[in-house]
Scaffold this motif. Structure first.
Motif, PDB file in Angstrom:
ATOM      1  N   LYS A 199      -4.577   3.184   4.757  1.00  0.00           N
ATOM      2  CA  LYS A 199      -5.167   2.882   3.569  1.00  0.00           C
ATOM      3  C   LYS A 199      -5.288   1.167   3.726  1.00  0.00           C
ATOM      4  O   LYS A 199      -6.476   1.136   3.040  1.00  0.00           O
ATOM      5  CB  LYS A 199      -4.350   3.904   2.480  1.00  0.00           C
ATOM      6  N   TYR A 200      -4.274   0.785   3.805  1.00  0.00           N
ATOM      7  CA  TYR A 200      -4.951  -1.127   3.680  1.00  0.00           C
ATOM      8  C   TYR A 200      -5.823  -1.515   4.339  1.00  0.00           C
ATOM      9  O   TYR A 200      -6.692  -1.897   3.891  1.00  0.00           O
ATOM     10  CB  TYR A 200      -3.531  -1.465   4.008  1.00  0.00           C
ATOM     11  N   GLU A 254       1.179  -1.188  -0.103  1.00  0.00           N
ATOM     12  CA  GLU A 254       0.341  -0.199  -0.208  1.00  0.00           C
ATOM     13  C   GLU A 254       0.695   1.155   0.156  1.00  0.00           C
ATOM     14  O   GLU A 254       2.040   1.123   0.315  1.00  0.00           O
ATOM     15  CB  GLU A 254      -1.338  -0.057   1.528  1.00  0.00           C
TER      16      GLU A 254
END
Length: 64
Positions: free
Chosen positions: A32-33, A21
């Motif tokens: 974000k992952y 990511e």
């Protein structure tokens, strides 16, 4: 406005590679992952998030 360069990180959970990511830093990449993996509701659970780690990807596309 200058856009910050994002770095590719290899994301791990309990030392098992899950994927890569991009993020401005490791914490942002893990966040974000988790959002992409549909764990957005669990972002406030510090114990859950702490089981994830990461390393800067080698040459921008590999993991260790």
């Amino acid at each position: 406005m200058k856009k910050e360069k994002q770095t590719l990180f290899a994301i791990y959970k309990n030392d098992i590679h899950l994927g890569n990511e991009k993020g401005n830093n490791l914490k942002a990449a893990i966040k974000k992952y988790l959002i992409a993996a549909l764990f957005k509701e669990s972002l406030n659970d510090k114990e859950f998030v702490s089981s994830y780690s990461g390393k800067k990807a080698i040459k921008g596309n590999h993991f260790l």
